[in-house]
Scaffold this motif. Structure first.
Motif, mmCIF file in Angstrom:
data_model
loop_
_atom_site.group_PDB
_atom_site.id
_atom_site.type_symbol
_atom_site.label_atom_id
_atom_site.label_comp_id
_atom_site.label_asym_id
_atom_site.label_seq_id
_atom_site.Cartn_x
_atom_site.Cartn_y
_atom_site.Cartn_z
ATOM 1 N N LEU A 1 -6.160 2.140 -10.188
ATOM 2 C CA LEU A 1 -6.171 0.726 -9.805
ATOM 3 C C LEU A 1 -4.875 0.415 -9.059
ATOM 4 N N LEU A 2 -5.011 0.110 -7.777
ATOM 5 C CA LEU A 2 -3.844 -0.197 -6.947
ATOM 6 C C LEU A 2 -3.802 -1.680 -6.611
ATOM 7 N N GLN A 3 -2.614 -2.230 -6.633
ATOM 8 C CA GLN A 3 -2.413 -3.615 -6.227
ATOM 9 C C GLN A 3 -1.275 -3.645 -5.213
ATOM 10 N N GLY A 4 -1.459 -4.419 -4.173
ATOM 11 C CA GLY A 4 -0.425 -4.478 -3.159
ATOM 12 C C GLY A 4 -0.948 -4.970 -1.831
ATOM 13 N N VAL A 5 -0.350 -4.483 -0.753
ATOM 14 C CA VAL A 5 -0.658 -4.942 0.600
ATOM 15 C C VAL A 5 -0.909 -3.729 1.491
ATOM 16 N N MET A 6 -1.959 -3.780 2.298
ATOM 17 C CA MET A 6 -2.193 -2.694 3.238
ATOM 18 C C MET A 6 -1.111 -2.711 4.321
ATOM 19 N N LEU A 7 -0.713 -1.546 4.777
ATOM 20 C CA LEU A 7 0.290 -1.450 5.834
ATOM 21 C C LEU A 7 -0.164 -2.205 7.078
ATOM 22 N N PHE A 8 -1.454 -2.139 7.374
ATOM 23 C CA PHE A 8 -2.008 -2.870 8.517
ATOM 24 C C PHE A 8 -1.700 -4.361 8.406
ATOM 25 N N ASP A 9 -1.902 -4.922 7.209
ATOM 26 C CA ASP A 9 -1.643 -6.350 7.003
ATOM 27 C C ASP A 9 -0.149 -6.649 7.062
ATOM 28 N N LEU A 10 0.659 -5.753 6.494
ATOM 29 C CA LEU A 10 2.097 -5.976 6.502
ATOM 30 C C LEU A 10 2.630 -6.040 7.935
ATOM 31 N N LEU A 11 2.116 -5.184 8.816
ATOM 32 C CA LEU A 11 2.567 -5.199 10.211
ATOM 33 C C LEU A 11 2.239 -6.511 10.896
ATOM 34 N N ASN A 12 1.269 -7.233 10.344
ATOM 35 C CA ASN A 12 0.901 -8.535 10.895
ATOM 36 C C ASN A 12 1.511 -9.691 10.103
ATOM 37 N N GLY A 13 2.514 -9.371 9.266
ATOM 38 C CA GLY A 13 3.279 -10.413 8.579
ATOM 39 C C GLY A 13 2.777 -10.813 7.212
ATOM 40 N N LYS A 14 1.740 -10.147 6.710
ATOM 41 C CA LYS A 14 1.210 -10.514 5.395
ATOM 42 C C LYS A 14 1.933 -9.728 4.307
ATOM 43 N N THR A 15 2.476 -10.413 3.326
ATOM 44 C CA THR A 15 3.205 -9.752 2.236
ATOM 45 C C THR A 15 2.663 -10.154 0.869
ATOM 46 N N THR A 16 1.439 -10.678 0.838
ATOM 47 C CA THR A 16 0.800 -11.064 -0.420
ATOM 48 C C THR A 16 -0.415 -10.183 -0.669
ATOM 49 N N ASP A 17 -0.763 -10.021 -1.959
ATOM 50 C CA ASP A 17 -1.955 -9.237 -2.282
ATOM 51 C C ASP A 17 -3.204 -10.080 -2.067
ATOM 52 N N LYS A 18 -4.370 -9.524 -2.395
ATOM 53 C CA LYS A 18 -5.627 -10.225 -2.117
ATOM 54 C C LYS A 18 -5.796 -11.507 -2.941
ATOM 55 N N ASN A 19 -4.988 -11.650 -3.996
ATOM 56 C CA ASN A 19 -5.026 -12.871 -4.801
ATOM 57 C C ASN A 19 -3.994 -13.898 -4.356
ATOM 58 N N GLY A 20 -3.263 -13.578 -3.284
ATOM 59 C CA GLY A 20 -2.261 -14.512 -2.776
ATOM 60 C C GLY A 20 -0.908 -14.407 -3.447
ATOM 61 N N ASN A 21 -0.739 -13.393 -4.294
ATOM 62 C CA ASN A 21 0.538 -13.221 -4.987
ATOM 63 C C ASN A 21 1.522 -12.450 -4.104
ATOM 64 N N GLU A 22 2.743 -12.942 -4.023
ATOM 65 C CA GLU A 22 3.763 -12.286 -3.218
ATOM 66 C C GLU A 22 4.095 -10.913 -3.801
ATOM 67 N N VAL A 23 4.188 -9.916 -2.936
ATOM 68 C CA VAL A 23 4.564 -8.558 -3.349
ATOM 69 C C VAL A 23 5.997 -8.321 -2.864
ATOM 70 N N PRO A 24 6.987 -8.367 -3.756
ATOM 71 C CA PRO A 24 8.392 -8.262 -3.349
ATOM 72 C C PRO A 24 8.693 -7.031 -2.496
ATOM 73 N N PHE A 25 8.125 -5.886 -2.861
ATOM 74 C CA PHE A 25 8.375 -4.662 -2.102
ATOM 75 C C PHE A 25 7.863 -4.806 -0.670
ATOM 76 N N ALA A 26 6.698 -5.444 -0.522
ATOM 77 C CA ALA A 26 6.146 -5.667 0.818
ATOM 78 C C ALA A 26 7.039 -6.612 1.613
ATOM 79 N N GLN A 27 7.571 -7.634 0.958
ATOM 80 C CA GLN A 27 8.470 -8.578 1.636
ATOM 81 C C GLN A 27 9.734 -7.865 2.104
ATOM 82 N N GLU A 28 10.279 -6.993 1.262
ATOM 83 C CA GLU A 28 11.465 -6.224 1.635
ATOM 84 C C GLU A 28 11.186 -5.358 2.864
#
Length: 544
Positions: free
Chosen positions: A109-136
């Motif tokens: 079970l993985l939770q996080g952000v796809m790299l594709f989405d991160l490159l487009n500025g998205k740093t939240t998971d599918k539930n809208g929760n901020e992922v600190p590592f993705a933001q960094e």
């Protein structure tokens, strides 16, 4: 509602079963099934582990079920690979005349952000929760593209090392199959078309007809787009990694176009390495993406070693005379102190040359003075590539203190490189920013820049339309340019100042083309934006 209990024959032997609460929300749904959160229960010791369970749809063809079995069979424990736990077949009503088979794929079970989405500025998971590592990582992507790219690719290569060591190749690597997880990992996911090297054969050929195959043409090696299964090997995956490294550094893919055009380019055209501002990275991308497999890296380990050897000196853009000096110094196998000493000596010599050329009491000739002036001019006015200038412009637009400089850089790109296809996205951004404050705006990035540049750019609808036309003319495959120009034709006077400019048919054609290229480029935000505009165009056409 009672829990769903899942256990196949293999799970019985291992004394393991899975439990699913059907009232929990779905984790997602794809083309092959619905994914639910489950719990893996070890009956021997009572240990429980959260997992993801894909419930395959009942009407899947046999080859799709076989594909799911293959995916589930790749069970490797590695921090850079999603861990698969198995394929479970359950027979319902086995004693009846028509027993029903249910199929399940169980994975970590993985939770996080796809790299594709991160490159487009998205740093939240599918539930809208901020992922600190993705933001960094996104902050690093904005401020240190070199460091970001090297970090991500090194992690991908580590995962590939484990996958290849077990005798598998992935064959579908791209940013939509890389996840940035909440527990600070970079993981390769989706082994749907992965294959054991030793069992590659013509039955595995992915082409269903000319120019069609399972995978993504923008990242596919020549042997993959040709369906040449016999020659697909570890270097096939490394080609895709080279494309991703190019993308992470430059912010764009090396090739764009229709599926057929992409296939042709992958087969025949060289990667536009000049878009990469770092000499050492150019060399790595060039080797990874060589058309001949024998010329590529032969292992993920070999490519990772070259990335490990990159230094801070390699992060200096090699696009100017001074940049080339620094880049060449970086190739010298010496200590950091030696490099510093050489660099200081170079600066001292440069200072002496300039001092003698412009100082009084010198016997320097006119030629010496002219040479010194050229050197001085080179130092003061470095020549930047379009990609580097655009990146610099966006960085400045993001800072309230340097907004005007960012706008000026965009205008400079439009003036100096207006016909360059690499400049299209920059000019399209300038078109969007030049629109009046009440104009319909587009992507989140544009909205962010618009909110910052309210008082720092002259609003001119006619000029904005000219920029949009210029951007599209420079590169008709730029979906961002197509979006801006199509919106002009869709809205008409309010966007362009010309009451006669509204043209629904022209807008529709531009939107259809832009949508195609946005999908090929994997930009989901623009796919949604273009589709919304296209729906508006169809509605307007029907009402006429």
């Amino acid at each position: 509602m009672p829990l769903i209990y899942i256990q196949g024959e293999e799970e019985k032997r291992q004394h393991i079963h899975y439990e699913v609460d059907p009232e929990l929300p779905s984790l997602g749904e794809g083309g092959m099934g619905q994914v639910l959160k489950g719990v893996r229960v070890n009956e021997a010791n009572g240990i429980r582990m959260d997992v993801a369970i894909k419930f395959l749809f009942e009407d899947l063809p046999a080859h799709a079920i076989e594909r799911a079995k293959r995916e589930a069979s790749i069970q490797i424990h590695n921090e850079n690979l999603v861990e698969m736990f198995g394929f479970i077949e359950v027979v319902e009503n086995p004693q009846s005349e028509r027993p029903v088979k249910r199929y399940h794929v169980v994975s970590e079970l993985l939770q996080g952000v796809m790299l594709f989405d991160l490159l487009n500025g998205k740093t939240t998971d599918k539930n809208g929760n901020e992922v600190p590592f993705a933001q960094e990582l996104y902050n690093k992507y904005q401020n240190d593209r070199f460091g970001f790219a090297v970090f991500i690719v090194k992690n991908i290569l580590s995962g590939l090392m484990a996958l290849h060591d077990k005798g598998y190749i992935h064959r579908d690597l791209d940013p939509s199959n890389i996840m940035i997880t909440t527990d600070r990992k970079v993981k390769i996911i989706d082994f749907g078309i992965a294959k054991q090297l030793e069992s590659l054969n013509t039955q595995d050929q992915q082409l269903t007809s000319t120019g069609q195959f399972i995978g993504k043409a923008a990242y596919a090696a020549p042997e993959l787009v040709l369906g040449d299964v016999h020659n697909q090997d570890k270097t096939t995956d490394l080609y895709a990694v080279g494309i991703m490294l190019f993308q992470l550094i430059t912010g764009s893919l090396p090739f764009e176009g229709t599926m057929a055009e992409l296939i042709k380019k992958q087969l025949n055209e060289k990667i536009p390495l000049k878009m990469i501002p770092y000499k050492a990275v150019r060399n790595i991308v060039a080797k990874a993406t060589a058309k001949k497999q024998a010329d590529r890296y032969q292992s993920a380990t070999e490519m990772r070693v070259d990335l490990e050897h990159l230094s801070k000196a390699d992060a200096v853009p090699a696009t100017t005379s001074t940049g080339q000096v620094v880049a060449s110094l970086a190739d010298v196998k010496g200590s950091k102190n030696k490099l510093i000493g050489i660099a200081v000596a170079a600066v001292v010599v440069l200072g002496i040359i300039i001092g003698f050329a412009v100082g009084g009491g010198s016997d320097s000739s006119k030629d010496d003075q002219a040479t010194a002036q050229k050197v001085e001019k080179t130092v003061e006015e470095p020549s930047l590539s379009v990609a580097e200038s655009f990146t610099q412009a966006k960085d400045k637009l993001s800072n309230a203190a340097t907004i005007k400089e960012g706008v000026s850089l965009l205008k400079e790109i439009a003036d100096k490189h207006g016909d360059d296809q690499d400049a299209a996205d920059a000019i399209a951004l300038l078109a969007a920013l030049t629109q009046p404050e009440d104009a319909e705006i587009s992507a989140d990035e544009v909205k962010e820049f618009r909110s910052l540049t309210v008082n720092d750019i002259q609003r001119d609808v006619k000029k904005a339309h000219q920029y949009a036309e210029q951007a599209y003319k420079a590169n008709p495959q730029s979906y961002k340019a197509a979006f801006e120009l199509a919106t002009d034709y869709l809205v008409g006077e309010r966007r362009t100042g010309n009451a006669n400019l509204q043209d629904i048919a022209k807008a529709t054609k531009l939107l259809e083309e832009g949508l195609k290229f946005a999908r090929l480029g994997g930009n989901e935000e623009y796919v949604k934006l273009l589709q919304t505009r296209l729906d508006q165009a169809h509605s307007l056409a029907e009402s006429e």
